[in-house]
Design an enzyme around this catalytic site. Structure first.
Site, PDB file in Angstrom:
ATOM      1  N   ALA A 301      40.984  35.585 101.283  1.00  0.00           N
ATOM      2  CA  ALA A 301      41.843  36.761 101.156  1.00  0.00           C
ATOM      3  C   ALA A 301      41.735  37.629 102.403  1.00  0.00           C
ATOM      4  O   ALA A 301      40.748  37.576 103.139  1.00  0.00           O
ATOM      5  CB  ALA A 301      41.442  37.578  99.931  1.00  0.00           C
ATOM      6  N   SER A 302      42.766  38.417 102.655  1.00  0.00           N
ATOM      7  CA  SER A 302      42.785  39.418 103.712  1.00  0.00           C
ATOM      8  C   SER A 302      42.538  38.762 105.076  1.00  0.00           C
ATOM      9  O   SER A 302      43.207  37.795 105.432  1.00  0.00           O
ATOM     10  CB  SER A 302      41.772  40.512 103.397  1.00  0.00           C
ATOM     11  OG  SER A 302      41.955  41.641 104.213  1.00  0.00           O
ATOM     12  N   ASN A 303      41.556  39.249 105.850  1.00  0.00           N
ATOM     13  CA  ASN A 303      41.270  38.620 107.138  1.00  0.00           C
ATOM     14  C   ASN A 303      40.853  37.171 106.970  1.00  0.00           C
ATOM     15  O   ASN A 303      41.126  36.326 107.832  1.00  0.00           O
ATOM     16  CB  ASN A 303      40.160  39.377 107.871  1.00  0.00           C
ATOM     17  CG  ASN A 303      40.653  40.687 108.463  1.00  0.00           C
ATOM     18  OD1 ASN A 303      41.841  40.919 108.583  1.00  0.00           O
ATOM     19  ND2 ASN A 303      39.722  41.548 108.818  1.00  0.00           N
ATOM     20  N   GLY A 306      44.039  35.235 106.594  1.00  0.00           N
ATOM     21  CA  GLY A 306      44.631  35.030 107.905  1.00  0.00           C
ATOM     22  C   GLY A 306      43.897  33.959 108.689  1.00  0.00           C
ATOM     23  O   GLY A 306      44.503  33.184 109.436  1.00  0.00           O
TER      24      GLY A 306
END
Length: 705
Positions: A301-303, A306
């Protein structure tokens, strides 16, 4: 590469020439060249385990954190337990009413069945650094292999840390993999919660314990790259500061988050073969588990999400078979040439980078939090009314007006104007309900300062835009770091101060260094939450010379290209996300992927209404009443995305098409919302209604209202 599950073991060994003579030994299992010394531990699933560190479902839910025998000298085992406890609770709502224990949690099995079990998972855990020989990279890798790992259906799930956290920063993603009987490949991606205390010159080791820098040698998890002379000069000029790896490594670690995720997968293959591979003779293990017979899903999730996308784009070895991520931080190309519409209306500002829109939020969110339009939203009344916050935020509005960045004449109208600016810059109206929370918790300045330092490859001694990190007194003055907080920082820190007793400090404040929140800007003479620093950061993003040019070069190194190489992929994102707005991340990436892959794309995007970035905030009904009544857990949809990608790879089941998933808030009284049920969180459907269907046409993605 397309995943094909084939039997492993003796049959595979024979088919690839592993029976009898090994020839040149090329099929021996060999530790990756990037991986250093490997340590391992076995957990019995009773006294200790992979998922909960022995705490079980109940221990993770308890508001009482695990204790230390000696708080000033925590053991590695105690720090691991506390890190897992804090990381799990930082990502999920662990309240019973929020669905923990019924819709998700350690006691809910891989098929969604609620059990009476505490959810402890037995298995082995392997830890190592990935380094380039300098001791300055030292990216932590951890692989967990549950005893339930199925050799006939081998699988690996990545769980790259979210945010700037340490290696267990995506433990809730790892939970899905462990329950499925998959190995889980974690990496801190070159970030981490524990800092280098420059005053005492102590550093964190790989297990979170602390050591004098000289004694740690190349084994430091992070040491600020300063010579002895530079360190002494820095401490004299700015005493009692700390350096953090994400901000101050000088390596722009974000550019390598995909690479580090791929290294974690390579480490996982090595571990699996050492642990469960066939005997190849001569004391060697065979490369029994390989990319062509082992299912690999990149997730987080999140960074971390990415990072999974970056890994899939960069994977030229065929290591990854599919992608399932939540609220990913995606740095779009400089000229993405994509169009995002919602309800038929073109979104004017899209596809900006994280530092771009976060530095913009740093300017305006504190003022916008006072907007009358946000009355009744979580934290808004408690943010606006107390003298300290209300006055400081009003001063920020005044400062912006005096700088010509706002034109309204009263605090209320200035706040409304600031809110309108945020919405015009890409924030959805649904994200407005959290502006006060993010401002009060100093989220935008924390992220902006950290990423600006990282992308510019700034040293801690540069004090970029006058910012530094330190413990402060109640009045905001820099002070000595608390020894207990420092000893436990590996387990409690999130890598982006304010965190774990460390505050964001404005060195350039009128009257001297002070906590940024309380600082007076020299150019305005106002206690305006450090407006001068916020303007400095913004000017680095929009500038073209000097440090600004260096920073923008760093940003360019992190941009994605949209090519997932035809892999099955599902992105889930909350429409109400205020930290990583959908207009800058998942929506334009979907359009970019369509322009790059066209009919070869297998990317599905699920936009979830009434979902935002911080599920843990939902679980704080006494601190943030109203999150419970307004929002549903996005983490549940990441689990469903993983289910969908796994089913696609293993069984050929079609992915759900791109759609808006319309959830139902719990409602009720803020702080005492009724229990979440399955009816609040419907699953994505195979044939969405026209009003819910997300449509792609060339470079345009059309999102229904």
């Amino acid at each position: 590469m397309r995943f094909i599950w084939t039997p492993v073991g003796a049959a595979v060994a024979a088919s690839i020439g592993l029976s009898g003579c090994m020839g040149d030994g090329s099929d021996f299992n060999v530790r990756p060249s990037t991986v250093g010394t490997v340590s391992s531990a076995e957990y019995d699933g009773v006294s200790n385990d992979l998922l909960t560190a022995g705490l079980g479902k109940s221990g993770l839910q308890s508001a009482v954190p695990p204790a230390y025998a000696n708080p000033l000298q925590p053991t590695a085992a105690e720090l691991r337990r506390a890190a897992i406890y804090n990381s799990y609770r930082a990502l999920l709502d662990t309240t019973t009413a929020g669905g923990y224990g019924s819709l998700y949690g350690p006691n809910v099995d891989a098929n969604g069945n609620v059990t009476a079990d505490e959810g402890l998972i037995a298995g082995g855990e392997y830890t190592a650094f990935s380094d380039d020989g300098t001791g300055q990279q030292n990216v932590t890798l951890v692989v967990q292999v549950p005893n339930s790992f199925n050799r006939s259906k081998p699988c690996i799930i990545t769980a790259t840390s979210s945010g700037s956290r340490g290696v267990f920063g995506a433990i809730s993603t790892g939970e899905w993999g462990l329950k499925k009987g998959c190995a889980v490949a974690y990496t801190d991606k070159g970030t981490g919660g524990a800092g280098h205390d420059l005053a005492t010159d102590t550093v964190p080791l790989i297990d979170g314990t602390r050591s004098p820098s000289a004694a740690a040698g190349l084994g430091a998890q992070f040491r600020a790259p300063l010579s002895a002379t530079e360190l002494a000069a820095f401490n004299t000029a700015t005493p009692n500061r700390l350096a953090f790896k994400h901000a101050h490594s000088g390596r722009n670690v974000e550019k390598d988050w995909g690479k580090f995720t791929l290294q974690a997968v390579e480490f996982a293959f090595y571990v699996l073969n050492e642990r469960l591979g066939d005997d190849a003779g001569s004391g060697h293990k065979a490369r029994t588990f390989r990319p062509n017979n082992t299912l690999v899903i990149a997730s987080s999730a999140s960074n971390g999400g990415g990072s999974a996308i970056a890994a899939a784009e960069q994977d030229t070895q065929g290591l990854i078979d599919g992608v399932a991520v939540s609220e990913p931080a995606i740095e779009m190309p400089k000229n993405a040439n994509v169009v995002v519409t919602r309800g038929g209306k073109v979104q004017a500002t899209t596809a900006r980078t994280l530092l771009d829109f976060t530095s913009y939020a740093h300017l305006y969110s504190a003022c916008a939090a006072l907007a009358p339009e946000l009355a009744g939203t979580p934290f808004q009344s408690t943010y606006a009314l107390p003298a300290v916050y209300g006055t400081l935020a009003a001063n920020r509005c005044t400062g912006l007006k005096n700088k010509g960045l706002l034109s309204a004449t009263t605090t209320a109208t200035q706040a409304s104007e600031a809110l309108a600016k945020l919405q015009a810059y890409g924030w959805e109206p649904e994200a407005g309900s959290q502006i006060a929370t993010l401002a009060g918790f100093e989220v935008a300045p924390a992220v902006a300062v950290t990423f600006a330092n990282a992308l510019a490859r700034a040293s801690v001694k540069d004090n970029l835009c006058g910012y530094s990190f330190a413990a402060t007194t109640a009045a905001g003055k820099v002070t000595t770091m608390d020894a207990t907080a420092l000893a436990q920082m590996y387990a409690t820190g999130n890598g982006v101060p304010p965190s774990s007793g460390v505050q964001l400090v404005n060195n350039n404040a009128q009257g001297g260094a002070v906590r940024d929140l309380l600082s007076v800007s020299p150019s305005t003479g106002l206690a305006d939450m450090g407006l001068d620093g916020a303007l400095c950061l913004r000017n680095l993003v929009t500038g073209t010379a000097g440090v600004a040019a260096q920073l923008n070069t760093g940003i360019d190194e992190t941009r994605r290209n949209g090519n997932l190489r035809g892999r099955p992929a599902v992105i889930v994102h909350g429409r109400s996300d205020p930290l990583l707005p959908v207009n800058h991340t998942s929506r334009p990436y979907l359009a970019l992927n369509n322009t790059v892959e066209g009919s070869n794309s297998q990317l599905s995007y699920l936009e979830v209404t009434n979902a935002q970035h911080f599920d843990s905030f939902i679980g704080l009904p006494t601190v943030l009443p109203g999150y419970d009544t307004r929002f549903v857990p996005l983490s549940l949809y990441l689990n469903r995305a993983l289910d969908a990608v796994y089913a696609r790879l293993a069984n050929g089941t079609a992915l759900p098409p791109s759609q808006v998933v319309r959830t139902v808030p719990r409602g009720g009284t803020p702080g005492a919302a009724p229990a979440l049920t399955a009816s609040n969180v419907p699953a994505p459907v195979a044939t969405p209604a026209a009003a819910d269907r997300i449509v792609l046409s060339g470079n345009t993605v059309s999102i229904p209202d």
